[in-house]
Motif scaffolding. Structure first.
Motif, PDB file in Angstrom:
ATOM      1  N   GLY A 190     123.265  55.240 -44.249  1.00  0.00           N
ATOM      2  CA  GLY A 190     123.776  54.468 -45.383  1.00  0.00           C
ATOM      3  C   GLY A 190     122.694  53.622 -46.022  1.00  0.00           C
ATOM      4  N   GLU A 191     121.878  52.972 -45.199  1.00  0.00           N
ATOM      5  CA  GLU A 191     120.783  52.146 -45.719  1.00  0.00           C
ATOM      6  C   GLU A 191     119.754  53.005 -46.453  1.00  0.00           C
ATOM      7  N   LYS A 233     119.399  54.595 -53.981  1.00  0.00           N
ATOM      8  CA  LYS A 233     120.232  54.241 -55.130  1.00  0.00           C
ATOM      9  C   LYS A 233     119.637  53.051 -55.874  1.00  0.00           C
ATOM     10  N   TYR A 243     120.294  55.863 -48.090  1.00  0.00           N
ATOM     11  CA  TYR A 243     120.816  56.240 -49.400  1.00  0.00           C
ATOM     12  C   TYR A 243     120.979  55.029 -50.326  1.00  0.00           C
ATOM     13  N   LEU A 244     121.314  53.900 -49.754  1.00  0.00           N
ATOM     14  CA  LEU A 244     121.420  52.683 -50.563  1.00  0.00           C
ATOM     15  C   LEU A 244     120.056  52.320 -51.149  1.00  0.00           C
ATOM     16  N   GLU A 245     119.013  52.454 -50.345  1.00  0.00           N
ATOM     17  CA  GLU A 245     117.665  52.170 -50.841  1.00  0.00           C
ATOM     18  C   GLU A 245     117.308  53.126 -51.980  1.00  0.00           C
ATOM     19  N   GLY A 269     126.703  45.507 -55.340  1.00  0.00           N
ATOM     20  CA  GLY A 269     125.946  45.644 -54.096  1.00  0.00           C
ATOM     21  C   GLY A 269     125.521  44.304 -53.527  1.00  0.00           C
ATOM     22  N   PHE A 315     124.224  59.082 -58.003  1.00  0.00           N
ATOM     23  CA  PHE A 315     124.735  57.876 -57.345  1.00  0.00           C
ATOM     24  C   PHE A 315     125.886  57.219 -58.115  1.00  0.00           C
ATOM     25  N   GLU A 352     126.645  47.565 -61.140  1.00  0.00           N
ATOM     26  CA  GLU A 352     126.404  48.240 -59.867  1.00  0.00           C
ATOM     27  C   GLU A 352     125.536  47.374 -58.949  1.00  0.00           C
TER      28      GLU A 352
END
Length: 173
Positions: A41-42, A48, A44-46, A166, A103, A162
């Protein structure tokens, strides 16, 4: 001889030990999987956040630079190499849109994609103005810069919302 009580106690201890060991194993496995999920998750978050930042930079760059190029074109000062830069500017923006789109929700993607038409029109207009090189054939009124600004503002709103969402999630944790 070993008494039945001792055998029962050993059997109970063995079963208890196996149960505790089994629960510890399951708990550890779940914890590792949870940490792996968090790492993924981290990751893909990075990606994004990087895509959002890159896109927003390209958005601002396009809006500002196309305005500068437009002014040069109307003053008859836009060179052929600068006209090529306009094409590169649009292509760079389009690439950032493409990288970001994976994303986004469908609604967000529609808002971002809605910039492509006005931005392409702006790019073509600047280049056409250079190629026509006849002020009477193409007037500033034939291209509406307000459409570019409006589309850019809506797209920027998607990016900012967005990012805010976050950040809000991080502050809650």
């Amino acid at each position: 001889m070993v008494s039945e009580g001792l055998i029962g106690a050993l059997g109970g201890a063995l079963i208890s030990g196996l149960l505790v060991g089994g629960f510890n194993y399951l708990n550890t496995t779940q914890k590792i999987e949870s940490e792996d999920d968090r790492s993924v998750g981290e990751f893909y978050l990075e990606r994004k956040v990087d895509a959002l930042a890159k896109y927003h930079g390209e958005l601002d760059r396009f809006v500002e630079e196309v305005r500068v190029y437009k002014n040069k074109a109307y003053d008859g000062r836009l060179s052929e190499s600068e006209a090529s830069e306009v094409i590169e500017l649009f292509n760079s923006y389009r690439l950032a849109v493409s990288e970001l789109s994976i994303f986004l929700t469908e609604k967000q993607e529609d808002t971002i994609d809605a910039t492509l038409g006005p931005f392409k029109q702006a790019s073509v207009h600047v280049i056409d103005k250079t190629e026509f090189d006849r002020p009477d054939e193409m007037t500033e009124e034939s291209w509406n810069y307000k459409e570019v600004k409006k589309a850019a503002a809506e797209a920027s709103g998607v990016v900012k919302a967005e990012i805010r969402e976050g950040v809000g999630r991080l502050e809650e944790d």
